[in-house]
Write a protein that holds these residues in place. Structure first.
Motif, PDB file in Angstrom:
ATOM      1  N   SER A 168       7.425  -4.841   8.048  1.00 50.11           N
ATOM      2  CA  SER A 168       6.650  -5.380   7.524  1.00 50.11           C
ATOM      3  C   SER A 168       5.157  -5.298   7.196  1.00 50.11           C
ATOM      4  O   SER A 168       4.838  -3.580   6.919  1.00 50.11           O
ATOM      5  CB  SER A 168       5.638  -6.064   8.890  1.00 50.11           C
ATOM      6  N   PRO A 169       4.454  -5.793   5.176  1.00 53.57           N
ATOM      7  CA  PRO A 169       3.217  -5.098   5.564  1.00 53.57           C
ATOM      8  C   PRO A 169       2.803  -4.099   5.630  1.00 53.57           C
ATOM      9  O   PRO A 169       2.011  -3.388   5.725  1.00 53.57           O
ATOM     10  CB  PRO A 169       3.214  -6.549   3.861  1.00 53.57           C
TER      11      PRO A 169
ATOM     12  N   LEU B  89       3.974   2.196   1.575  1.00 54.63           N
ATOM     13  CA  LEU B  89       5.476   1.836   0.853  1.00 54.63           C
ATOM     14  C   LEU B  89       5.071   0.531   0.162  1.00 54.63           C
ATOM     15  O   LEU B  89       5.161   1.152  -0.804  1.00 54.63           O
ATOM     16  CB  LEU B  89       5.970   1.396   1.972  1.00 54.63           C
ATOM     17  N   TYR B  90       4.675  -0.092   0.585  1.00 55.32           N
ATOM     18  CA  TYR B  90       4.508  -1.616   0.100  1.00 55.32           C
ATOM     19  C   TYR B  90       3.353  -1.745  -1.238  1.00 55.32           C
ATOM     20  O   TYR B  90       3.746  -0.988  -2.588  1.00 55.32           O
ATOM     21  CB  TYR B  90       4.025  -2.689   0.547  1.00 55.32           C
ATOM     22  N   ALA B  91       2.422  -0.933  -1.157  1.00 55.54           N
ATOM     23  CA  ALA B  91       1.159  -0.801  -2.157  1.00 55.54           C
ATOM     24  C   ALA B  91       1.438   0.496  -3.517  1.00 55.54           C
ATOM     25  O   ALA B  91       1.600   0.119  -4.808  1.00 55.54           O
ATOM     26  CB  ALA B  91      -0.492  -0.175  -1.768  1.00 55.54           C
ATOM     27  N   THR B  92       2.695   1.383  -2.973  1.00 56.12           N
ATOM     28  CA  THR B  92       3.059   2.582  -3.554  1.00 56.12           C
ATOM     29  C   THR B  92       3.816   1.878  -5.087  1.00 56.12           C
ATOM     30  O   THR B  92       3.799   2.032  -6.395  1.00 56.12           O
ATOM     31  CB  THR B  92       3.630   3.566  -3.308  1.00 56.12           C
TER      32      THR B  92
ATOM     33  N   GLY C  98       5.540 -12.166  -2.231  1.00 53.81           N
ATOM     34  CA  GLY C  98       6.208 -11.825  -1.149  1.00 53.81           C
ATOM     35  C   GLY C  98       5.495 -11.407   0.023  1.00 53.81           C
ATOM     36  O   GLY C  98       5.720 -11.883   1.449  1.00 53.81           O
ATOM     37  N   CYS C  99       4.635 -10.034  -0.100  1.00 53.15           N
ATOM     38  CA  CYS C  99       3.899 -10.070   1.209  1.00 53.15           C
ATOM     39  C   CYS C  99       2.928 -10.917   2.073  1.00 53.15           C
ATOM     40  O   CYS C  99       2.691 -11.120   2.470  1.00 53.15           O
ATOM     41  CB  CYS C  99       2.753  -8.763   0.905  1.00 53.15           C
ATOM     42  N   LEU C 100       2.281 -11.460   0.819  1.00 57.01           N
ATOM     43  CA  LEU C 100       1.129 -12.684   1.436  1.00 57.01           C
ATOM     44  C   LEU C 100       1.542 -13.813   1.736  1.00 57.01           C
ATOM     45  O   LEU C 100       1.351 -13.655   3.033  1.00 57.01           O
ATOM     46  CB  LEU C 100       0.475 -12.751  -0.159  1.00 57.01           C
TER      47      LEU C 100
ATOM     48  N   TYR D  26      -4.007  -9.463   5.530  1.00 52.45           N
ATOM     49  CA  TYR D  26      -4.271 -10.396   4.159  1.00 52.45           C
ATOM     50  C   TYR D  26      -4.579  -9.724   3.070  1.00 52.45           C
ATOM     51  O   TYR D  26      -4.058  -9.838   1.957  1.00 52.45           O
ATOM     52  CB  TYR D  26      -4.326 -11.925   4.310  1.00 52.45           C
ATOM     53  N   ILE D  27      -5.910  -9.512   3.194  1.00 49.94           N
ATOM     54  CA  ILE D  27      -7.179  -9.524   1.658  1.00 49.94           C
ATOM     55  C   ILE D  27      -6.012  -7.873   1.462  1.00 49.94           C
ATOM     56  O   ILE D  27      -6.377  -8.201   0.162  1.00 49.94           O
ATOM     57  CB  ILE D  27      -8.515  -9.137   3.196  1.00 49.94           C
ATOM     58  N   ARG D  28      -5.898  -7.015   1.908  1.00 51.41           N
ATOM     59  CA  ARG D  28      -5.576  -6.151   1.292  1.00 51.41           C
ATOM     60  C   ARG D  28      -4.508  -6.207   0.119  1.00 51.41           C
ATOM     61  O   ARG D  28      -4.913  -6.065  -1.333  1.00 51.41           O
ATOM     62  CB  ARG D  28      -4.889  -4.578   2.072  1.00 51.41           C
ATOM     63  N   PHE D  29      -3.924  -7.136   0.729  1.00 52.51           N
ATOM     64  CA  PHE D  29      -2.329  -7.564  -0.462  1.00 52.51           C
ATOM     65  C   PHE D  29      -3.159  -8.532  -1.071  1.00 52.51           C
ATOM     66  O   PHE D  29      -2.284  -8.492  -2.658  1.00 52.51           O
ATOM     67  CB  PHE D  29      -1.164  -7.681   0.512  1.00 52.51           C
ATOM     68  N   ALA D  30      -3.811  -9.065  -1.401  1.00 55.27           N
ATOM     69  CA  ALA D  30      -4.553 -10.243  -2.230  1.00 55.27           C
ATOM     70  C   ALA D  30      -5.334  -9.602  -3.071  1.00 55.27           C
ATOM     71  O   ALA D  30      -5.689 -10.055  -4.152  1.00 55.27           O
ATOM     72  CB  ALA D  30      -5.289 -10.696  -1.296  1.00 55.27           C
ATOM     73  N   THR D  31      -5.849  -8.366  -2.772  1.00 54.85           N
ATOM     74  CA  THR D  31      -6.583  -7.679  -3.619  1.00 54.85           C
ATOM     75  C   THR D  31      -5.680  -6.904  -4.768  1.00 54.85           C
ATOM     76  O   THR D  31      -5.458  -6.802  -5.711  1.00 54.85           O
ATOM     77  CB  THR D  31      -7.198  -6.734  -3.238  1.00 54.85           C
TER      78      THR D  31
END
Length: 445
Positions: free
Chosen positions: A156-157, A163-166, A186-188, A202-207
């Protein structure tokens, strides 16, 4: 000296059983129980019989040890032992200046985990190796390792945000923001489906998505992602979530040339980060402020102060990517203030650090070289550098940067009396300006 043949090998289960029995002053008959006769124990100790799972449990209980210890000689099972070794290797790899030996050890653990069918441990090791490869500036290796880790376990993100951010950042630095956008979308979608109450994630991956869309030159899409994030901000939001939102808004405003709005948001991010011990992100925030202060009409002195603070915070162990970005911005500032030799030294160092990755910063470094060469009257060398800069700041770069580059380039050619070439370059600047509404560029003509 003891020969190789004389050295004792690993303790067998039979030897361990006999040692434990004798340490407890038990005979084979005393250790026996229904289903585990003394003759059976004798054969195990002699190495002519392997005990069943049931026998191991019964014998371990009588000897006062765990079944795992009786069977393997370790107090933890192999999977738990790998976890402990992975944790130790991860810590060493993140902290060590010379990580080559730890890197080999961790790669060995990954192979061992794969052979044991422990895909979660293999993915964990590959994730750490991928994060360190990104830190060390090896972007292709980072992408390969992180993609492999994802293919093994698909976490999960919210469970593996680094991992996903990098991986997304590596895609963008490698000049492929489309992949970063697809990854974060895809993460969102997954968070909305599987963890609808996890607002912070959610906010983290939206940014993150807004950064990737901005790198893709999709400013409306980036704005929509930030609005989506802002609409979900709950009361009492943690500082890091607010930092991400301020950062996203600062980057968007910078992209659109809105210096005051960008600087206001960047300074808010700095203020929040100063209350933490996160010197890395604070250094990056000061670097962002410096870039904003270098926009047309900015303040070079304040930009220099921000750069000095960023360099201090990065310290002696900055990653090649961060140090390359810092040297690029320093070179641009030096060229804009006429410190031409300094600019050339810094820009060439930036190019060494960046290698073949990060076309945006490579383009900025060549831009600094072009401007410095032009300042010193070497127009042929300047023109060649500007051509290189334009090639790097191609479709993946912000239109504002490309407009400013062509404007600087055109002015340099005009100053050198190469009017026809200057008009051609400024015509390109005008065409770019029409796409963004920066019609003021036409005044250069």
């Amino acid at each position: 000296m003891t020969s190789t043949e004389d050295r004792p090998g690993p303790e067998t289960i039979g030897q361990r059983l006999r040692r434990l029995r004798l340490e407890r002053n038990l005979s084979q008959r005393a250790l026996a129980s229904p289903g585990v006769s003394y003759a059976y124990i004798s054969r195990i100790e002699a190495g002519t019989r392997q005990p069943s799972v049931k026998a191991v449990r019964m014998l371990a209980r009588k000897l006062g040890v765990s079944p795992v210890y009786l069977e393997t000689g370790s107090e933890v099972d192999p999977a738990e032992e790998r976890e402990l070794r992975l944790a130790a290797a991860e810590l060493d790899l993140r902290l060590s200046d010379d990580s080559s030996g730890v890197d080999r050890s961790l790669r060995g653990l990954v192979e061992e985990s794969i052979q044991a069918g422990d895909l979660a441990a293999a993915a964990r090791g590959e994730t750490t190796l991928g994060l360190v490869a990104f830190r060390d500036g090896d972007i292709p290796a980072s992408i390969e390792l992180l993609e492999r880790a994802l293919s093994r376990v698909d976490p999960s993100p919210s469970a593996q945000p680094d991992l996903y951010a990098t991986l997304g950042r590596a895609y963008s630095v490698h000049g492929d923001p489309d992949k970063a956008v697809a990854l974060f979308r895809g993460c969102l979608e997954r968070l909305a489906r599987e963890e609808p109450e996890n607002t912070v994630a959610y906010i983290r991956f939206a940014t993150y998505l807004s950064y990737a869309l901005s790198d893709q030159n999709d400013v409306p899409g980036a704005q929509a992602a930030v609005r989506d994030a802002l609409a979900r901000v709950p009361e009492g939001t943690d500082p890091y979530t607010r930092v991400r939102l301020y950062w996203a808004q600062a980057r968007l405003a910078e992209t659109r040339g809105r210096a005051l709005e960008a600087l206001d948001n960047a300074r808010r991010a700095v203020a929040l980060l100063e209350a933490t011990e996160d010197t890395l992100h604070l250094a990056r925030a000061h670097l962002l402020c410096a870039g904003i202060l270098m926009l047309p009409g900015g303040d070079p002195d304040q930009a220099q102060q921000q750069l000095d603070r960023a360099e201090e915070l990065f310290g002696p162990h900055a990653s090649p990517a961060d140090l390359g970005h810092l040297r690029t911005v320093q070179a641009r500032l030096a060229a804009s203030t006429g410190e031409n030799e300094v600019a050339l030294t810094l820009a060439h160092r930036a190019l060494e650090l960046l290698g073949d990755d990060d076309p945006s910063n490579r383009g900025q470094a060549w831009w600094a070289i072009g401007e410095a060469e032009a300042n010193d009257g070497r127009i042929d060398e300047a023109n060649e550098a500007f051509v290189r800069a334009a090639g790097e700041l191609d479709e993946q770069s912000h239109l504002r940067e490309r407009i400013e580059l062509h404007s600087t380039w055109g002015r340099a050619l005009r100053k050198a009396g190469r009017e026809a070439e200057a008009l051609d370059v400024l015509e390109r600047a005008t065409d770019l300006a029409v796409q963004t509404g920066h019609a003021d560029v036409r005044s250069e003509r």
